[in-house]
Design an enzyme around this catalytic site. Structure first.
Site, PDB file in Angstrom:
ATOM      1  N   LYS A  17      28.394  -8.664  21.250  1.00 17.46           N
ATOM      2  CA  LYS A  17      27.808  -9.753  20.462  1.00 17.46           C
ATOM      3  C   LYS A  17      27.234  -9.423  19.131  1.00 17.46           C
ATOM      4  CE  LYS A  17      24.339 -13.310  20.384  1.00 17.46           C
ATOM      5  NZ  LYS A  17      24.837 -14.591  20.106  1.00 17.46           N
ATOM      6  N   HIS A 655      33.110 -25.107  14.625  1.00 19.64           N
ATOM      7  CA  HIS A 655      33.093 -23.749  15.135  1.00 19.64           C
ATOM      8  C   HIS A 655      33.583 -22.624  14.285  1.00 19.64           C
ATOM      9  CE1 HIS A 655      33.318 -26.420  18.475  1.00 19.64           C
ATOM     10  NE2 HIS A 655      32.384 -25.417  19.111  1.00 19.64           N
TER      11      HIS A 655
END
Ligand code: GLN
Ligand code: ZN
Length: 716
Positions: A17, A655
């Site tokens: 991440k 998004h």
């Protein structure tokens, strides 16, 4: 008995991440990203040492579906060729993220590299990037492969049917034609793997779409050992067909498909069973229930033909429970449990099922009509505004005691005030406080309710987004009001008066709550109590908060239920029970409200077709949906179902950092033949994952609204 696993989380130290996000900011190189992936793979391998079969190569930088699509050459041409997507991490990661063609201009006219849509993975809170098939799939020989030199290494693959059933097909080919082509490419690929390799072929779409023509021929053409897995449900309808397939093993889920147990008497003698007897989607340690289940399985299948495993990939649970307060079993603990079961040293916790009674009455409010705005194309947002690095740092400093409660509170107030002022400047009609004080829409409620235990370890939700689903550990209640002070503070910051009405009152701020179904679905629920009973427990706690919001003068209240569709059971026979209680629990939250309180709800998914009736039954005055990717189809089908209230359109995709064009945002409202007072214009979800570009996106949205309103004025 043997032990195996279906897949592991990719969240070790959040390495992937963090590195991918750095890469996007230009602070990490492609080599850094590749190394992060390799480091997590190495960690995962060590963590699963001791299993008889170890899954390798199943985790990804972003998601497994994306990796599988690229392996078979399914790459939308706007991003480049499949070879580009394999060679270049930048290209690969632009598929889920979108990209501008040209540097963005102030008008947002830069480029149409819209991100590929993201969809929920069955009824989980994990999401995958939807494969967009624009031409015939072709296996890409250069796609990365894990080390398969060790025969214990098993290669998990999303099967061709499941991939296809998640795809958008823009070719002229039919689905059967595409299946034949894709299956052929899978065969070619699999047949080049080392001969001792076992492939874990996952086809949960058999549950939702049946088994396609030609599946048996596909399997016959594979010259490697195959373990064919169907998880997330029971195989009742097609068990005999499945049992006859030419594969070495079959994997079944005994949690989401308890009926699988009764099919074992017919399980073929020439295959191994991979029995999912540990719940891969929850965090409770093995119990007397597990022990009983295992005994039943062992009655039907001899140990030499039996593997035991989690019921699905462990990507749905956090990695390690080492630093948690409760006695939980996450991925690493589940691996240890498998080993202990095999050794005969497992300690099974006691298990008693709680008998709960679900309410018989339907919760009703007095007012039977729906509130309609007096503004044409009223505007609002879904709730959250960008949670910048500063916001997150303040929260973590506060949690670690490095800043005082008072300092934290006043910083949050400052952000809220700025946010309200900026919304006023944009001219939005219904304001929000911005949710700066909330880490996550479920965790925040769990922290303020009793009956939940929050966890520190993350679970991947999609791509680089992690969530920390709290665990429901006891009866749920709400000791004190907690959202009221933020909503009333935000309301006190408002200076502009209400646009459309003559009242002269201030523009309203919406109270913002997470609904009962979403809280339960995005938490780890108790296993000793029916899911529907959890809904009502949480709904009662929320109803107290709603009452206090209304008492404090907050007349617009939004109750988000983004998980309502996702929680729909895969088995159609269970739909009506679920929907009845999900909707009734939602109604319980607001049913005692006086007439002047307006109820809004938000749902971010686009598959409404199965639940149109339930959506109507929820009884909200305003339903804010996600429709940018479906280009207005969702709103149209909701309207056509006779939906009586107002719909918010979700005109652009939050998004992606990409700036939407004004023109594209006009398409949906223009295509929808509805009273403009009942059509809200809003982003398709909360803005917390966005950066500063969120404001530029909203500015463009307001441009679009101006044009729409001009159209209305001209008609009059
Ligand atoms: N109110 C929440 C937000 O704006 C809703 C998020 C969601 O639907 N997932 O963040
Ligand atoms: Zn949403």
């Amino acid at each position: 008995m043997h032990i195996t696993n279906l897949g592991f989380p990719n969240v070790y130290q959040s390495l992937i991440k963090v590195t991918v996000e750095k890469f996007w900011r230009g602070e990490a190189t492609e080599a850094d990203v590749r190394k992060a992936l390799a480091d997590v793979q190495a960690y995962n391998h060590a963590a699963q040492e001791g299993l008889d079969l170890i899954p390798v190569g199943e985790i990804d930088l972003y998601d497994r579906m994306l990796a599988t699509s690229v392996r078979f050459g399914i790459v939308p041409a706007r991003f480049g060729t499949p070879a580009d997507a394999i060679k270049s991490i930048a290209t690969y990661l632009s598929i889920p993220r979108g990209a501008q063609d040209k540097p963005s201009s102030a008008q947002g006219s830069g480029g149409a590299k819209q991100a590929s849509p993201m969809v929920k993975w069955f009824n989980t809170n994990y999401h995958v990037v939807q494969p967009e098939i624009e031409r015939d799939p072709t296996w890409q020989k250069d796609a990365p492969l894990p080390d398969l030199s060790d025969p214990r290494h098993i290669l998990p693959l999303i099967g061709p049917w499941t991939l296809l059933s998640y795809s958008i097909n823009t070719t002229t080919r039919s689905i059967p034609e595409l299946f034949a082509i894709l299956a052929g490419e899978y065969q070619k690929f699999i047949n080049t793997l080392p001969e001792h390799t076992t492939v874990q072929l996952e086809e949960p779409s058999f549950l939702t779409k049946g088994i396609p023509q030609g599946y048996e021929e596909f399997l016959k053409g594979i010259k490697r050992q195959v373990h064919l897995h169907v998880y997330f449900g029971a195989i009742n309808d097609f068990a005999d067909k499945l049992f006859k397939f030419p594969v070495a093993g079959i994997g079944l889920d005994f949690f989401d498909g308890p009926e699988n147990l009764s099919l074992l008497a017919r399980f073929p003698k020439d295959k191994v069973l991979i029995a999912g007897i540990i719940n891969g989607r929850n965090v409770w340690p093995v119990s007397a229930r597990t022990e009983k289940l295992l005994a039943e399985v062992q009655k039907a299948i001899p140990d030499d033909r039996l593997y035991i495993s989690p019921s699905c990939s462990l990507l749905h649970v956090p990695l390690s429970a080492k630093s948690e307060k409760g006695n939980f079993s996450f991925a690493e603990e589940k691996i240890a449990e498998l080993k202990a079961i095999k050794d005969g040293t497992a300690k099974y916790a006691p298990f008693t099922h709680q008998n709960t009674v679900l309410p018989k009455e339907r919760f009703e409010r007095k007012r039977k009509t729906f509130w309609v705005s007096d503004i044409a194309y009223p505007t609002t947002t879904i709730g959250s505004f960008p949670q910048t690095a500063d916001v997150r740092k303040a929260r973590s400093d506060w949690r670690r005691g490095m800043i005082t409660d008072a300092d934290y509170e006043s910083y949050m107030q400052k952000l809220t005030k700025e946010c309200v002022e900026r919304q006023e400047k944009l001219g939005l009609d219904l304001l929000v406080h911005g949710e700066f004080e909330r880490n996550d829409m479920v965790q925040y409620f769990a922290e303020n309710f009793s009956g939940f235990t929050v966890i520190k370890a993350p679970v991947q939700s999609y791509g680089t987004r992690h969530v920390r689903p709290p665990v429901i550990t006891g009866p749920v209640s709400r000791p004190h009001p907690f959202t009221v002070k933020w909503s009333t503070f935000a309301q006190s910051c408002v200076s502009s008066s209400e646009g459309g009405s003559a009242s002269g009152g201030k523009k309203p701020v919406k109270g913002m709550l997470t609904g009962p179904v979403t809280i339960v679905k995005w938490a780890f629920p108790r296993e000793d109590m029916e899911q529907e009973a959890h809904f009502y427990e949480v709904a009662r706690a929320l109803a107290e908060e709603v009452r206090d919001l209304a008492k404090a003068g907050i007349n617009h209240i939004q109750i988000d239920e983004p998980a309502l569709r996702e929680a729909l059971p895969i088995n159609p026979a269970r739909h009506s029970h679920y929907l009845h209680h999900a909707v009734n629990a939602f109604r319980l939250v607001y049913s005692a409200m006086p007439d002047e309180v307006v109820i809004h709800t938000h749902m971010c998914f686009s598959e409404f077709n199965d639940i149109l009736g339930a959506i109507k039954e929820m009884g909200a005055d305003v339903l804010l949906i996600e429709d940018s990717k479906a280009k207005g189809k969702v709103a149209a089908s909701i309207r056509d179902s006779g939906f009586p209230a107002s719909i918010g359109l979700g005109v652009y995709d939050v998004h992606s950092p990409r700036l939407p064009t004004v023109e594209e945002m006009l398409v949906i409202p223009r295509s929808l033949d509805m009273d403009p007072h009942k059509v809200w214009i809003n982003p398709d979800c909360g803005l917390k994952t966005r950066g500063d570009e969120a404001w530029a996106q909203l500015e463009l949205m307001m441009e679009a609204v101006k044009i729409l309103r001009k159209g209305v004025a001209e008609k009059k």
